[in-house]
Scaffold this motif. Sequence first.
Motif, PDB file in Angstrom:
ATOM      1  N   ILE A  25      -0.644  -8.767   7.308  1.00 42.35           N
ATOM      2  CA  ILE A  25      -1.124  -9.104   5.964  1.00 42.35           C
ATOM      3  C   ILE A  25      -1.702 -10.514   5.958  1.00 42.35           C
ATOM      4  O   ILE A  25      -2.787 -10.766   5.429  1.00 42.35           O
ATOM      5  N   SER A  85      -5.454 -11.605   5.232  1.00 45.75           N
ATOM      6  CA  SER A  85      -5.760 -12.371   4.023  1.00 45.75           C
ATOM      7  C   SER A  85      -6.537 -13.649   4.309  1.00 45.75           C
ATOM      8  O   SER A  85      -7.296 -14.123   3.463  1.00 45.75           O
ATOM      9  N   GLU A  88      -5.418  -4.973   2.430  1.00 44.94           N
ATOM     10  CA  GLU A  88      -4.269  -5.861   2.269  1.00 44.94           C
ATOM     11  C   GLU A  88      -3.229  -5.232   1.344  1.00 44.94           C
ATOM     12  O   GLU A  88      -2.025  -5.338   1.582  1.00 44.94           O
TER      13      GLU A  88
END
Length: 202
Positions: free
Chosen positions: A8, A12, A103
Amino acid sequence: MHVVLFLITFCSIGAISPAYAAPFLPSVDFSEILTTPREKLLLYTHKEFSTLLNDTLLEGALLLQGIIDDARAFYPGMQSPELEAFANFISATKRTNEYDELEELLDQFEEMLDFDSDEVSEPLAELLNQHGFHNFEGYLMERISGALSRIEEHVQLYINSLSKWERQKDSKMVQWLASFRNEHDIDEKMELFLDFVEFFDY
């Protein structure tokens, strides 16, 4: 660090480019555009982790579908928030067509991997164990460890290709590689690797 949380975070900060996120998004071949050794290193890193991202979501969906199928076959009428979450996740992987949604999918998957077998019904807990649900994160850890090792080799090849002047200019990456090589704890290596992407201007 939680394996999926690592993905993640990596996603990101832009380290996984939308262009490499197939099959969730159309793939674009930048191999003819990114031609310098540094650009090729970045391209390789993108491809490694985009592949890992896709495999995590696709194989995760297959794992969850297997649990749902067996629940329907052996325990007709079984209902639970966990099975509903599994079904929603699988459905989302089939309709995702936006980079930002990747995400969100990883967020959902991280929450599901944290399900506690002691807090679900006994039949569902049995199915989770039979399908190796709680071993999936260990499998992901092995995949990430392999990806990090391969990228480490490519970083070394890149540094070996530099002249003395270029190494001085890229001294921070040289120092980073030394620290990365000497770190043997996988959690610490994942933390260190997040620093690696700072060497590139996105």
